[in-house]
Design a protein around this motif. Structure first.
Motif, PDB file in Angstrom:
ATOM      1  N   ARG A  30     -35.475 -49.948  44.991  1.00  0.00           N
ATOM      2  CA  ARG A  30     -35.439 -49.937  43.518  1.00  0.00           C
ATOM      3  C   ARG A  30     -34.435 -48.887  43.056  1.00  0.00           C
ATOM      4  NH1 ARG A  30     -37.865 -53.793  44.371  1.00  0.00           N
ATOM      5  NH2 ARG A  30     -39.957 -54.420  43.725  1.00  0.00           N
ATOM      6  N   CYS A  31     -33.196 -48.997  43.484  1.00  0.00           N
ATOM      7  CA  CYS A  31     -32.209 -47.973  43.127  1.00  0.00           C
ATOM      8  C   CYS A  31     -32.182 -47.820  41.612  1.00  0.00           C
ATOM      9  CB  CYS A  31     -30.839 -48.359  43.665  1.00  0.00           C
ATOM     10  SG  CYS A  31     -30.855 -48.511  45.454  1.00  0.00           S
ATOM     11  N   ARG A  32     -32.228 -46.581  41.156  1.00  0.00           N
ATOM     12  CA  ARG A  32     -32.433 -46.300  39.729  1.00  0.00           C
ATOM     13  C   ARG A  32     -31.328 -46.860  38.859  1.00  0.00           C
ATOM     14  NH1 ARG A  32     -36.458 -42.164  38.876  1.00  0.00           N
ATOM     15  NH2 ARG A  32     -37.404 -41.837  40.912  1.00  0.00           N
ATOM     16  N   TYR A  33     -30.103 -46.998  39.406  1.00  0.00           N
ATOM     17  CA  TYR A  33     -28.995 -47.512  38.591  1.00  0.00           C
ATOM     18  C   TYR A  33     -28.921 -49.034  38.627  1.00  0.00           C
ATOM     19  CZ  TYR A  33     -27.124 -47.095  43.322  1.00  0.00           C
ATOM     20  OH  TYR A  33     -26.972 -47.170  44.681  1.00  0.00           O
ATOM     21  N   CYS A  34     -29.799 -49.663  39.425  1.00  0.00           N
ATOM     22  CA  CYS A  34     -29.673 -51.107  39.672  1.00  0.00           C
ATOM     23  C   CYS A  34     -30.898 -51.902  39.225  1.00  0.00           C
ATOM     24  CB  CYS A  34     -29.423 -51.330  41.159  1.00  0.00           C
ATOM     25  SG  CYS A  34     -29.296 -53.047  41.654  1.00  0.00           S
TER      26      CYS A  34
ATOM     27  N   LEU B 134     -18.245 -60.002  35.504  1.00  0.00           N
ATOM     28  CA  LEU B 134     -19.472 -59.206  35.699  1.00  0.00           C
ATOM     29  C   LEU B 134     -20.038 -58.723  34.363  1.00  0.00           C
ATOM     30  CD1 LEU B 134     -21.374 -57.463  37.486  1.00  0.00           C
ATOM     31  CD2 LEU B 134     -19.529 -55.838  37.740  1.00  0.00           C
ATOM     32  N   HIS B 135     -19.155 -58.380  33.438  1.00  0.00           N
ATOM     33  CA  HIS B 135     -19.601 -57.705  32.217  1.00  0.00           C
ATOM     34  C   HIS B 135     -19.685 -58.607  30.998  1.00  0.00           C
ATOM     35  CE1 HIS B 135     -19.697 -53.984  34.321  1.00  0.00           C
ATOM     36  NE2 HIS B 135     -18.446 -54.124  34.699  1.00  0.00           N
ATOM     37  N   SER B 136     -19.619 -59.929  31.170  1.00  0.00           N
ATOM     38  CA  SER B 136     -19.803 -60.786  30.003  1.00  0.00           C
ATOM     39  C   SER B 136     -21.100 -61.569  30.173  1.00  0.00           C
ATOM     40  CB  SER B 136     -18.617 -61.732  29.823  1.00  0.00           C
ATOM     41  OG  SER B 136     -18.726 -62.811  30.704  1.00  0.00           O
ATOM     42  N   ALA B 137     -21.609 -62.094  29.051  1.00  0.00           N
ATOM     43  CA  ALA B 137     -22.896 -62.789  29.085  1.00  0.00           C
ATOM     44  C   ALA B 137     -22.714 -64.272  29.403  1.00  0.00           C
ATOM     45  CB  ALA B 137     -23.589 -62.617  27.735  1.00  0.00           C
TER      46      ALA B 137
ATOM     47  N   SER C  59     -22.242 -52.588  29.304  1.00  0.00           N
ATOM     48  CA  SER C  59     -21.859 -53.925  29.737  1.00  0.00           C
ATOM     49  C   SER C  59     -22.540 -54.961  28.846  1.00  0.00           C
ATOM     50  CB  SER C  59     -22.317 -54.115  31.184  1.00  0.00           C
ATOM     51  OG  SER C  59     -22.046 -55.413  31.618  1.00  0.00           O
ATOM     52  N   LEU C  60     -21.836 -56.064  28.557  1.00  0.00           N
ATOM     53  CA  LEU C  60     -22.405 -57.089  27.676  1.00  0.00           C
ATOM     54  C   LEU C  60     -23.258 -58.109  28.437  1.00  0.00           C
ATOM     55  CD1 LEU C  60     -19.282 -57.774  25.426  1.00  0.00           C
ATOM     56  CD2 LEU C  60     -21.246 -56.302  24.947  1.00  0.00           C
ATOM     57  N   THR C  61     -23.284 -57.991  29.765  1.00  0.00           N
ATOM     58  CA  THR C  61     -24.104 -58.932  30.516  1.00  0.00           C
ATOM     59  C   THR C  61     -25.580 -58.688  30.214  1.00  0.00           C
ATOM     60  OG1 THR C  61     -24.634 -59.811  32.695  1.00  0.00           O
ATOM     61  CG2 THR C  61     -24.210 -57.455  32.584  1.00  0.00           C
ATOM     62  N   ARG C  62     -26.361 -59.752  30.318  1.00  0.00           N
ATOM     63  CA  ARG C  62     -27.806 -59.577  30.066  1.00  0.00           C
ATOM     64  C   ARG C  62     -28.560 -59.323  31.365  1.00  0.00           C
ATOM     65  NH1 ARG C  62     -26.656 -63.452  25.861  1.00  0.00           N
ATOM     66  NH2 ARG C  62     -26.767 -65.139  27.347  1.00  0.00           N
ATOM     67  N   ARG C  63     -27.869 -59.378  32.490  1.00  0.00           N
ATOM     68  CA  ARG C  63     -28.536 -59.221  33.784  1.00  0.00           C
ATOM     69  C   ARG C  63     -28.233 -57.859  34.387  1.00  0.00           C
ATOM     70  NH1 ARG C  63     -29.163 -64.396  36.906  1.00  0.00           N
ATOM     71  NH2 ARG C  63     -28.729 -66.088  35.469  1.00  0.00           N
ATOM     72  N   GLY C  64     -29.216 -57.335  35.119  1.00  0.00           N
ATOM     73  CA  GLY C  64     -28.981 -56.127  35.908  1.00  0.00           C
ATOM     74  C   GLY C  64     -28.147 -56.484  37.130  1.00  0.00           C
ATOM     75  N   MET C  65     -27.647 -55.456  37.811  1.00  0.00           N
ATOM     76  CA  MET C  65     -26.753 -55.690  38.946  1.00  0.00           C
ATOM     77  C   MET C  65     -27.427 -56.522  40.040  1.00  0.00           C
ATOM     78  SD  MET C  65     -23.711 -54.728  39.235  1.00  0.00           S
ATOM     79  CE  MET C  65     -22.464 -53.891  40.152  1.00  0.00           C
ATOM     80  N   SER C  66     -28.703 -56.264  40.320  1.00  0.00           N
ATOM     81  CA  SER C  66     -29.373 -56.992  41.401  1.00  0.00           C
ATOM     82  C   SER C  66     -29.551 -58.472  41.047  1.00  0.00           C
ATOM     83  CB  SER C  66     -30.742 -56.382  41.680  1.00  0.00           C
ATOM     84  OG  SER C  66     -31.548 -56.510  40.531  1.00  0.00           O
ATOM     85  N   GLN C  67     -29.507 -58.796  39.733  1.00  0.00           N
ATOM     86  CA  GLN C  67     -29.660 -60.200  39.332  1.00  0.00           C
ATOM     87  C   GLN C  67     -28.324 -60.920  39.254  1.00  0.00           C
ATOM     88  OE1 GLN C  67     -31.619 -58.718  35.829  1.00  0.00           O
ATOM     89  NE2 GLN C  67     -33.288 -60.150  36.186  1.00  0.00           N
ATOM     90  N   ILE C  68     -27.250 -60.162  39.409  1.00  0.00           N
ATOM     91  CA  ILE C  68     -25.926 -60.788  39.358  1.00  0.00           C
ATOM     92  C   ILE C  68     -25.378 -60.920  40.782  1.00  0.00           C
ATOM     93  CG2 ILE C  68     -23.540 -60.563  38.556  1.00  0.00           C
ATOM     94  CD1 ILE C  68     -24.589 -58.812  36.280  1.00  0.00           C
ATOM     95  N   GLY C  69     -25.485 -59.824  41.528  1.00  0.00           N
ATOM     96  CA  GLY C  69     -24.845 -59.754  42.834  1.00  0.00           C
ATOM     97  C   GLY C  69     -23.698 -58.772  42.720  1.00  0.00           C
ATOM     98  N   GLY C  70     -23.964 -57.532  43.135  1.00  0.00           N
ATOM     99  CA  GLY C  70     -22.958 -56.476  42.948  1.00  0.00           C
ATOM    100  C   GLY C  70     -21.871 -56.563  44.004  1.00  0.00           C
TER     101      GLY C  70
END
Ligand code: SAM
Ligand code: SF4
Length: 316
Positions: free
Chosen positions: A23-27, A265-268, A305-316
């Motif tokens: 559960r990395c705090r930034y992710c 990565l940064h758009s919705a 970032s304008l994305t609605r997903r966290g990094m783990s839900q996108i794929g960093g």
């Protein structure tokens, strides 16, 4: 395929799961992310068809990521399928490293040529704090097993966080003198869910050089500027998505575990592949590539970032 700004899109980041034991705090939030319904996830067959379709449009490199890709029960079969897809020349993977002791050799045999392993600190207490439930020794064991498994390259990714690990830059960089690894420092990105990081956490990656007076500049490697320490076996990489974004040279597109293509990565904006035929998938890939924005906006602790997903839900 070229996008409307003339960029050749040749790199697909494929998230195979949004789940992760850490559960990395930034992710990720402490409680984890809301688990997707099984029927909403791409099946292995759909993932591999998407990769085949992408290869037909000019994708040559696939990075398998997540969430934590090594928690996916069929990860070896996915890797074998991706690396065996005609047109895919590089199959690489990003992991927290914890399951590498069991899986490194099989991943190599399944056609994964290089691995990136996340490691933000060499301090056991800080590692446990930042990952909320991980053990430093497990990540280090993973790195050692990756080195033994004969990957073409092992890279260590450290997210640079002011007040957390900027005091460890020399020690992290010195891993390149101990092992044949590249150590890449990556600027923290302001994603949904990590608002608790204040402006002091966002520091430009150039700060790394101030702590490494002996580092000598080398070539660039994709988005990373490379340096080398005396006697080192690998490079130091600096990746600056915030202080000096690399949108003009961006060659990537992302596919989430629930089948959404993300042009940036940064758009919705997202384009779904779930349940589509080959022709339908190809059309969505073309739409997504055409929709790739020229650039994302300013990013910092306030401009997020304008994305609605966290990094783990996108794929960093
Ligand atoms: N679980 C795997 C891992 O940790 O390597 C793969 C997925 S993780 C989302 C991929 C990479 O994204 C990791 O190197 C992680 O450190 C990085 N990452 C996650 N959130 C980030 C953020 N807010 N800013 C910068 N990098 C981030
Ligand atoms: Fe998991 Fe990777 Fe996110 Fe950490 S960075 S919570 S290991 S997905």
């Amino acid at each position: 395929m070229r996008d409307v700004y003339g960029r050749e899109i040749s790199y697909l980041r494929l998230s195979v799961t949004e789940l992760c034991p850490l559960r990395c705090r930034y992710c990720m939030p402490e409680e984890g992310v809301c688990k997707l319904r099984h029927e909403d996830l791409l099946t292995e067959e759909e993932m591999l068809r998407a990769v085949r379709t992408a290869a037909g449009l000019g994708i040559t490199k696939v990075r398998i990521t997540g969430g934590e890709p090594l928690t996916k029960p069929n990860i070896l079969s996915i890797c074998r399928g991706v690396s065996g897809t005609p047109g895919i020349r590089e199959t690489v993977l990003t992991t927290n490293g914890i399951r590498l002791p069991e899986l490194a050799v099989s991943l190599r045999e399944a056609g994964v040529s290089r691995v990136n392993i996340s490691l933000d600190t060499l301090d056991e207490g800080k590692y446990a704090y930042m990952t909320r439930r991980g053990h430093l020794q497990d990540a280090l064991a993973g790195i050692r097993c990756a080195l033994d498994a004969g990957f073409e390259k092992v890279k260590i990714n450290a997210v640079l966080i002011g007040g957390f690990n900027d005091d460890e830059i020399p020690q992290l960089a010195a891993l390149t003198q101990r092992w044949p690894v590249d150590v890449r420092f990556i600027e923290l990105m302001p994603m949904p869910g990590n608002q608790s990081f204040g402006s002091e956490s966002y520091i430009p990656v150039m700060k790394v050089l101030k702590c490494l007076p002996d580092a000598v500049p080398c070539d660039e490697d994709g988005v990373a500027s490379l340096y080398r320490l005396p006697g080192a076996l690998g490079h130091i990489g600096l990746i600056s998505p915030v202080s000096r974004h690399f949108c003009a040279g961006c060659n990537r597109i992302r596919l989430t575990a629930d089948g959404r293509l993300k042009p940036c990565l940064h758009s919705a904006e997202e384009f779904s592949l779930k349940g589509l035929s080959d022709a339908g998938m190809a059309e969505q890939f073309r739409r997504a590539i055409r929709a790739k924005p020229e650039c994302h906006g300013q990013l910092d602790a306030v401009n997020r970032s304008l994305t609605r997903r966290g990094m783990s839900q996108i794929g960093g």
